[in-house]
Design a protein around this motif. Sequence first.
Motif, PDB file in Angstrom:
ATOM      1  N   ARG A  74      -3.508 -59.735  31.244  1.00 33.94           N
ATOM      2  CA  ARG A  74      -4.906 -59.595  31.634  1.00 33.94           C
ATOM      3  C   ARG A  74      -5.718 -58.824  30.594  1.00 33.94           C
ATOM      4  O   ARG A  74      -6.875 -59.133  30.354  1.00 33.94           O
ATOM      5  CB  ARG A  74      -4.995 -58.889  32.980  1.00 33.94           C
ATOM      6  CG  ARG A  74      -6.425 -58.756  33.488  1.00 33.94           C
ATOM      7  CD  ARG A  74      -6.466 -58.150  34.860  1.00 33.94           C
ATOM      8  NE  ARG A  74      -5.854 -59.071  35.810  1.00 33.94           N
ATOM      9  CZ  ARG A  74      -5.326 -58.701  36.962  1.00 33.94           C
ATOM     10  NH1 ARG A  74      -5.311 -57.451  37.311  1.00 33.94           N
ATOM     11  NH2 ARG A  74      -4.802 -59.599  37.769  1.00 33.94           N
ATOM     12  N   HIS A  75      -5.142 -57.824  29.982  1.00 35.68           N
ATOM     13  CA  HIS A  75      -5.899 -56.965  29.076  1.00 35.68           C
ATOM     14  C   HIS A  75      -5.686 -57.298  27.600  1.00 35.68           C
ATOM     15  O   HIS A  75      -5.955 -56.481  26.735  1.00 35.68           O
ATOM     16  CB  HIS A  75      -5.589 -55.496  29.351  1.00 35.68           C
ATOM     17  CG  HIS A  75      -6.165 -55.047  30.655  1.00 35.68           C
ATOM     18  ND1 HIS A  75      -7.506 -54.824  30.843  1.00 35.68           N
ATOM     19  CD2 HIS A  75      -5.573 -54.807  31.852  1.00 35.68           C
ATOM     20  CE1 HIS A  75      -7.715 -54.459  32.089  1.00 35.68           C
ATOM     21  NE2 HIS A  75      -6.566 -54.454  32.726  1.00 35.68           N
ATOM     22  N   GLY A  76      -5.209 -58.469  27.311  1.00 33.53           N
ATOM     23  CA  GLY A  76      -5.171 -58.941  25.943  1.00 33.53           C
ATOM     24  C   GLY A  76      -3.971 -58.517  25.127  1.00 33.53           C
ATOM     25  O   GLY A  76      -3.928 -58.755  23.932  1.00 33.53           O
ATOM     26  N   GLY A  77      -3.010 -57.919  25.749  1.00 34.68           N
ATOM     27  CA  GLY A  77      -1.807 -57.567  25.017  1.00 34.68           C
ATOM     28  C   GLY A  77      -0.885 -58.761  24.921  1.00 34.68           C
ATOM     29  O   GLY A  77      -1.097 -59.791  25.555  1.00 34.68           O
ATOM     30  N   LYS A  78       0.129 -58.641  24.136  1.00 30.68           N
ATOM     31  CA  LYS A  78       1.104 -59.722  24.052  1.00 30.68           C
ATOM     32  C   LYS A  78       2.001 -59.655  25.284  1.00 30.68           C
ATOM     33  O   LYS A  78       2.508 -58.600  25.624  1.00 30.68           O
ATOM     34  CB  LYS A  78       1.963 -59.560  22.802  1.00 30.68           C
ATOM     35  CG  LYS A  78       1.203 -59.754  21.518  1.00 30.68           C
ATOM     36  CD  LYS A  78       2.126 -59.619  20.344  1.00 30.68           C
ATOM     37  CE  LYS A  78       1.365 -59.779  19.060  1.00 30.68           C
ATOM     38  NZ  LYS A  78       2.224 -59.606  17.896  1.00 30.68           N
ATOM     39  N   PRO A  79       2.196 -60.784  25.948  1.00 31.24           N
ATOM     40  CA  PRO A  79       3.097 -60.757  27.098  1.00 31.24           C
ATOM     41  C   PRO A  79       4.525 -60.506  26.625  1.00 31.24           C
ATOM     42  O   PRO A  79       4.896 -60.901  25.515  1.00 31.24           O
ATOM     43  CB  PRO A  79       2.955 -62.148  27.697  1.00 31.24           C
ATOM     44  CG  PRO A  79       2.374 -62.983  26.634  1.00 31.24           C
ATOM     45  CD  PRO A  79       1.609 -62.079  25.714  1.00 31.24           C
ATOM     46  N   PRO A  80       5.316 -59.827  27.420  1.00 32.09           N
ATOM     47  CA  PRO A  80       6.694 -59.571  27.017  1.00 32.09           C
ATOM     48  C   PRO A  80       7.464 -60.873  26.860  1.00 32.09           C
ATOM     49  O   PRO A  80       7.229 -61.832  27.586  1.00 32.09           O
ATOM     50  CB  PRO A  80       7.257 -58.722  28.152  1.00 32.09           C
ATOM     51  CG  PRO A  80       6.307 -58.851  29.270  1.00 32.09           C
ATOM     52  CD  PRO A  80       4.996 -59.276  28.708  1.00 32.09           C
ATOM     53  N   MET A  81       8.366 -60.908  25.913  1.00 36.12           N
ATOM     54  CA  MET A  81       9.157 -62.123  25.680  1.00 36.12           C
ATOM     55  C   MET A  81      10.092 -62.350  26.855  1.00 36.12           C
ATOM     56  O   MET A  81      10.746 -61.429  27.329  1.00 36.12           O
ATOM     57  CB  MET A  81       9.958 -61.994  24.393  1.00 36.12           C
ATOM     58  CG  MET A  81       9.100 -62.019  23.157  1.00 36.12           C
ATOM     59  SD  MET A  81      10.045 -62.114  21.655  1.00 36.12           S
ATOM     60  CE  MET A  81      10.906 -63.641  21.897  1.00 36.12           C
ATOM     61  N   THR A  82      10.133 -63.576  27.320  1.00 40.21           N
ATOM     62  CA  THR A  82      11.000 -63.904  28.447  1.00 40.21           C
ATOM     63  C   THR A  82      12.115 -64.853  28.046  1.00 40.21           C
ATOM     64  O   THR A  82      13.040 -65.061  28.807  1.00 40.21           O
ATOM     65  CB  THR A  82      10.186 -64.535  29.579  1.00 40.21           C
ATOM     66  OG1 THR A  82       9.511 -65.686  29.073  1.00 40.21           O
ATOM     67  CG2 THR A  82       9.153 -63.564  30.133  1.00 40.21           C
ATOM     68  N   ALA A  83      12.037 -65.448  26.873  1.00 40.80           N
ATOM     69  CA  ALA A  83      13.044 -66.418  26.452  1.00 40.80           C
ATOM     70  C   ALA A  83      14.203 -65.713  25.755  1.00 40.80           C
ATOM     71  O   ALA A  83      14.033 -64.714  25.074  1.00 40.80           O
ATOM     72  CB  ALA A  83      12.431 -67.440  25.514  1.00 40.80           C
TER      73      ALA A  83
END
Length: 59
Positions: free
Chosen positions: A38-47
């Motif tokens: 929501r706040h423009g950060g990189k989403p944590p890697m899930t793969a």
Amino acid sequence: MKTTKRPSRLAAAILEMADDQNSLGIMADEAFKKVTVRHGGKPPMTAEPISPEGTPKGA
């Protein structure tokens, strides 16, 4: 030349606080992912990384 938009100081502070709370276990992973996206950060890697044994031959 296109410039990338940086998060505001408030968004940066929210991201930092969410990261700290998540690392301490105060904030759930689902909430942390929602805040970062929501706040423009990189989403944590899930793969998971792919090993050479997991790739098909001839690809």
